[in-house]
Motif scaffolding. Structure first.
Motif, PDB file in Angstrom:
ATOM      1  N   THR B 187     -12.825   7.159   9.376  1.00  0.00           N
ATOM      2  CA  THR B 187     -12.164   7.780  10.515  1.00  0.00           C
ATOM      3  C   THR B 187     -13.029   7.596  11.767  1.00  0.00           C
ATOM      4  O   THR B 187     -14.232   7.821  11.729  1.00  0.00           O
ATOM      5  CB  THR B 187     -11.975   9.281  10.262  1.00  0.00           C
ATOM      6  OG1 THR B 187     -11.234   9.450   9.061  1.00  0.00           O
ATOM      7  CG2 THR B 187     -11.234   9.945  11.415  1.00  0.00           C
ATOM      8  N   GLU B 235      -2.511  -1.978  13.902  1.00  0.00           N
ATOM      9  CA  GLU B 235      -2.563  -0.694  13.208  1.00  0.00           C
ATOM     10  C   GLU B 235      -1.433   0.184  13.728  1.00  0.00           C
ATOM     11  O   GLU B 235      -1.265   0.351  14.941  1.00  0.00           O
ATOM     12  CB  GLU B 235      -3.911  -0.023  13.465  1.00  0.00           C
ATOM     13  CG  GLU B 235      -4.098   1.275  12.695  1.00  0.00           C
ATOM     14  CD  GLU B 235      -5.510   1.833  12.853  1.00  0.00           C
ATOM     15  OE1 GLU B 235      -6.303   1.213  13.589  1.00  0.00           O
ATOM     16  OE2 GLU B 235      -5.805   2.871  12.244  1.00  0.00           O
ATOM     17  N   SER B 236      -0.636   0.719  12.820  1.00  0.00           N
ATOM     18  CA  SER B 236       0.420   1.657  13.221  1.00  0.00           C
ATOM     19  C   SER B 236       0.851   2.462  12.018  1.00  0.00           C
ATOM     20  O   SER B 236       0.815   1.975  10.881  1.00  0.00           O
ATOM     21  CB  SER B 236       1.617   0.906  13.822  1.00  0.00           C
ATOM     22  OG  SER B 236       2.355   0.270  12.808  1.00  0.00           O
ATOM     23  N   ALA B 237       1.276   3.679  12.284  1.00  0.00           N
ATOM     24  CA  ALA B 237       1.800   4.576  11.249  1.00  0.00           C
ATOM     25  C   ALA B 237       0.881   4.649  10.036  1.00  0.00           C
ATOM     26  O   ALA B 237       1.349   4.643   8.895  1.00  0.00           O
ATOM     27  CB  ALA B 237       3.200   4.115  10.834  1.00  0.00           C
ATOM     28  N   GLY B 238      -0.421   4.679  10.281  1.00  0.00           N
ATOM     29  CA  GLY B 238      -1.372   4.805   9.182  1.00  0.00           C
ATOM     30  C   GLY B 238      -1.528   3.552   8.348  1.00  0.00           C
ATOM     31  O   GLY B 238      -2.083   3.587   7.250  1.00  0.00           O
ATOM     32  N   ARG B 239      -1.024   2.448   8.850  1.00  0.00           N
ATOM     33  CA  ARG B 239      -1.129   1.181   8.125  1.00  0.00           C
ATOM     34  C   ARG B 239      -1.943   0.163   8.914  1.00  0.00           C
ATOM     35  O   ARG B 239      -1.924   0.170  10.143  1.00  0.00           O
ATOM     36  CB  ARG B 239       0.259   0.592   7.860  1.00  0.00           C
ATOM     37  CG  ARG B 239       1.071   1.347   6.830  1.00  0.00           C
ATOM     38  CD  ARG B 239       2.517   0.872   6.855  1.00  0.00           C
ATOM     39  NE  ARG B 239       3.266   1.371   5.717  1.00  0.00           N
ATOM     40  CZ  ARG B 239       3.718   2.606   5.616  1.00  0.00           C
ATOM     41  NH1 ARG B 239       3.507   3.477   6.573  1.00  0.00           N
ATOM     42  NH2 ARG B 239       4.403   2.978   4.547  1.00  0.00           N
ATOM     43  N   ARG B 258      -2.328   0.729   3.196  1.00  0.00           N
ATOM     44  CA  ARG B 258      -1.957   2.111   3.535  1.00  0.00           C
ATOM     45  C   ARG B 258      -3.135   3.062   3.366  1.00  0.00           C
ATOM     46  O   ARG B 258      -2.995   4.261   3.554  1.00  0.00           O
ATOM     47  CB  ARG B 258      -0.792   2.563   2.656  1.00  0.00           C
ATOM     48  CG  ARG B 258       0.499   1.814   2.946  1.00  0.00           C
ATOM     49  CD  ARG B 258       1.666   2.492   2.270  1.00  0.00           C
ATOM     50  NE  ARG B 258       1.455   2.567   0.815  1.00  0.00           N
ATOM     51  CZ  ARG B 258       2.142   3.373   0.024  1.00  0.00           C
ATOM     52  NH1 ARG B 258       3.048   4.185   0.532  1.00  0.00           N
ATOM     53  NH2 ARG B 258       1.909   3.388  -1.273  1.00  0.00           N
ATOM     54  N   ASP B 259      -4.296   2.541   2.963  1.00  0.00           N
ATOM     55  CA  ASP B 259      -5.455   3.407   2.728  1.00  0.00           C
ATOM     56  C   ASP B 259      -6.678   2.903   3.484  1.00  0.00           C
ATOM     57  O   ASP B 259      -7.777   2.846   2.940  1.00  0.00           O
ATOM     58  CB  ASP B 259      -5.744   3.520   1.234  1.00  0.00           C
ATOM     59  CG  ASP B 259      -5.929   2.156   0.575  1.00  0.00           C
ATOM     60  OD1 ASP B 259      -5.912   1.138   1.307  1.00  0.00           O
ATOM     61  OD2 ASP B 259      -6.105   2.103  -0.650  1.00  0.00           O
ATOM     62  N   ALA B 260      -6.452   2.540   4.749  1.00  0.00           N
ATOM     63  CA  ALA B 260      -7.543   2.151   5.654  1.00  0.00           C
ATOM     64  C   ALA B 260      -8.345   0.968   5.122  1.00  0.00           C
ATOM     65  O   ALA B 260      -9.560   0.900   5.311  1.00  0.00           O
ATOM     66  CB  ALA B 260      -8.466   3.342   5.919  1.00  0.00           C
ATOM     67  N   ALA B 291       6.820   3.216  10.633  1.00  0.00           N
ATOM     68  CA  ALA B 291       6.261   2.356   9.595  1.00  0.00           C
ATOM     69  C   ALA B 291       6.962   1.008   9.519  1.00  0.00           C
ATOM     70  O   ALA B 291       6.673   0.208   8.647  1.00  0.00           O
ATOM     71  CB  ALA B 291       6.371   3.066   8.251  1.00  0.00           C
ATOM     72  N   SER B 392      -1.738   2.445  21.766  1.00  0.00           N
ATOM     73  CA  SER B 392      -1.477   3.280  20.590  1.00  0.00           C
ATOM     74  C   SER B 392      -0.609   4.489  20.928  1.00  0.00           C
ATOM     75  O   SER B 392       0.057   5.045  20.053  1.00  0.00           O
ATOM     76  CB  SER B 392      -2.802   3.737  19.978  1.00  0.00           C
ATOM     77  OG  SER B 392      -3.556   4.447  20.932  1.00  0.00           O
TER      78      SER B 392
END
Lengths: 181, 422
Positions: B187, B235-239, B258-260, B291, B392
């Protein structure tokens, strides 16, 4: 013939070389991160350079760079609470020196305890006990009253005492809020 | 008894790394700061005099809002960039307020050979109203904006390239420290693509960059693709989205995490148009708020558009070909650019010659609800612009290569000039 600008640059370079590590180490004690300490040191010396034509007395310079450092750090910590990105998965830290295990352990414990002291109190402790400033000089650096310095010192030491316990003996703390006045 | 000062001394001397600070650079930065302060003081004095002279009338006159500065204030004309007459080499933005441009510093480029990579970075913290130089001229291949005051530069040293970051809006730069691999992008860090050290010619690998500590670490698990050369990873929507070429087949593909960056799901577009003779190109990715993502694959003669939909499966989603895009004319320039507007509409670029002018421009095609694409004309957007980028927080921007103007939009449909070169 050397120009005025060249002479200023040379004098600044000499002062920077002489004081860089002192300032950097103070910054590290305040923030606990060598990279951040470099940034703070950089910001402080840039301010010194911008005012180089006005400040020449070495004593005044030391006080000026100290004030710049302290206020830059406190300013950034205020922003940190709101905006600074926090890294969750920690990257490996820099390797330690070749000290014996006991001194390394003592250093680590103290560093961890110091990080639990709130920023303003921590800066006060660094000014008082690392830089050896008296209450009045610390008040100037922080831009606050001498009474505030005393209370911040007292609270900071209380936090350290709570975390370190017997590692920080009572005689060291006795009268610490007064210091050399 | 342990003296308190001894404890401080020991803590301060705990194997500090070598400092990167250089006296000459700090002195130069200080001098620039002093000049800025002097100029600002002068400007304030002038403003006070002018305010007194012109009175309140100037404050209540009709003013036109500059789109993209919502909440920032109003001004009568778009901001004017410094270095009048120079070309805009690159534009970047963290949001509608924090904007950056790199300007050519070599006027003779118009008439003879020059080093085009030596540029002057300029920045604005007020949505393009005022601009200032950030540091001096810098020889940089590219820049990326990582945050309001955080930048990444690919700095050139002859044939060598190094990554440097700035945390003060481009005024000073730091070299990066390489550290051991990490399992995922932490993070506060940013995913980016960069070759391994001493392997400059090798494909880039996925890394985690912490701009605050100036550290870069490769990810343990890499996407199963030969990644494209883009430094910044979508990078978008946690992806995280990475485009590249599938090594065994040579076909274009996209890897999504989906997990960084801990694990990657790779899809190879087997039915993509046949590639040009030399090689396939990596897909062009475009994402919006959600997503859903789009991948444009350009072949030798045709283009194909694929849409990523989150279907709740174990892989998180699947790619479906958008047949309606096949009707969009395939131009000779093989333009892969596209973007997603704030309402989720996918917009394709088509390169078209400009009437009576010796340069190409673009026509835009927007996807309808039935999947077909129709030609559209975004309001205020000239045909001669570079690819459209999105911050972003959803602000759109681009620059015109024809008249050196930075354009901004809050929705991708309505555009206004934000700053111009002269």
């Amino acid at each position: 013939m050397r120009s005025h600008e060249d002479e200023d640059r040379r004098q600044f370079s000499e002062y920077f070389t002489a004081r860089r590590e002192v300032v950097r180490h103070s910054a590290y004690l305040m923030c606990g991160d060598w990279h951040w300490a470099d940034d703070l040191t950089q910001a402080a010396f840039i301010r010194v350079a911008s005012a180089w034509h006005r400040v020449r007395d070495p004593q005044a310079l030391d006080a000026f760079v100290r004030t710049c450092l302290v206020r830059t750090y406190l300013s950034e910590t205020r922003r940190v609470w709101r905006r600074r990105e926090r890294v969750v998965a920690e990257m490996p830290d820099v390797a330690g020196g070749s000290d014996d295990a006991e001194s390394v352990a003592r250093r680590v414990v103290f560093a961890q305890a110091l990080r639990q002291v709130p920023p303003r109190q921590r800066v006060t402790l660094v000014c008082r006990f690392y830089q050896g400033l008296d209450v009045a000089e610390t008040a100037v650096a922080l831009g606050c009253s001498e009474g505030t310095v005393k209370s911040q010192t007292s609270k900071g030491l209380a936090t350290l005492r709570k975390v370190l316990g017997d590692a920080l003996s009572v005689p060291v703390l006795a009268g610490a809020t007064g210091g050399k006045e | 008894m342990t003296e308190l000062r001894d404890l401080f001394e020991a803590a301060a001397n705990s194997a500090p790394p070598p400092s990167r600070l250089v006296a000459d650079e700090l002195y130069a930065a200080g001098r620039r700061r002093r000049r800025r302060q002097t100029a600002a003081n002068f400007a304030v004095a002038v403003a006070l005099v002018m305010t007194a002279g012109t009175g309140i009338a100037a404050m209540v006159s009709q003013e036109r809002s500059v789109r993209g500065e919502t909440g920032v204030g109003r001004q009568s004309v778009p901001g004017v960039l410094p270095h009048g007459g120079e070309r805009i080499r690159w534009a970047g933005a963290a949001d509608a307020r924090h904007l950056y441009l790199s300007m050519s510093t070599q006027p003779r480029c118009a008439t003879g050979p020059c080093v085009k990579t030596v540029v002057q970075l300029v920045g604005s913290d007020d949505g393009g109203r005022t601009w200032s130089d950030r540091g001096g001229p810098i020889d940089a291949a590219s820049f990326e904006v990582l945050g309001p005051s955080r930048l990444l530069a690919v700095v050139l040293h002859g044939s060598q390239r190094t990554l440097q970051t700035s945390t003060d809006g481009g005024r000073t730069w730091h070299m990066l420290d390489r550290v051991p691999p990490v399992a995922a992008v932490p993070t506060g860090s940013i995913a980016m693509c960069w070759p391994e050290p001493n392997k400059a010619a090798s494909p880039c690998r996925m890394h985690a960059l912490d701009p605050g500590s100036h550290r870069i670490a490769p990810l343990t698990n890499q996407p199963a693709l030969t990644l494209s050369d883009d430094v910044r990873v979508e990078e978008s929507a946690g992806r995280l989205w990475a485009s590249g070429i599938d090594p065994p087949t040579g076909r274009p593909g996209v890897a999504v995490s989906r997990d960084a960056g801990g694990t990657w799901s790779t899809h190879v577009f087997a039915d993509a148009p046949s590639c040009a003779r030399d090689r396939c190109l990596a897909p062009y990715l475009a994402t919006g708020d959600g997503a859903t993502g789009y991948s444009v694959v350009v072949g030798a003669q045709h283009r194909a558009v694929y849409r990523y939909v989150d279907d709740g499966s174990q892989d998180g989603g699947s790619w479906q070909r958008v047949s309606g895009a096949d009707s969009v004319p395939a131009d000779q320039s093989r333009s892969p650019q596209s973007f997603v507007t704030s309402d989720g509409t996918h917009v394709l670029f088509e390169s078209v010659p400009q009437r009576d002018r010796d340069l190409d421009g673009y026509r835009w095609w927007a996807a309808g609800s039935d999947g077909t694409y129709e030609a559209v004309e975004p309001d205020g957007l000239p045909a001669t612009v570079y690819p459209i980028r999105r911050t972003s927080d959803g602000w759109f921007y681009t620059t015109s290569y024809d008249d050196e103007v930075l354009y901004g939009s809050t929705d991708g449909w309505h555009w206004s000039p934000v700053a111009r070169g002269s």
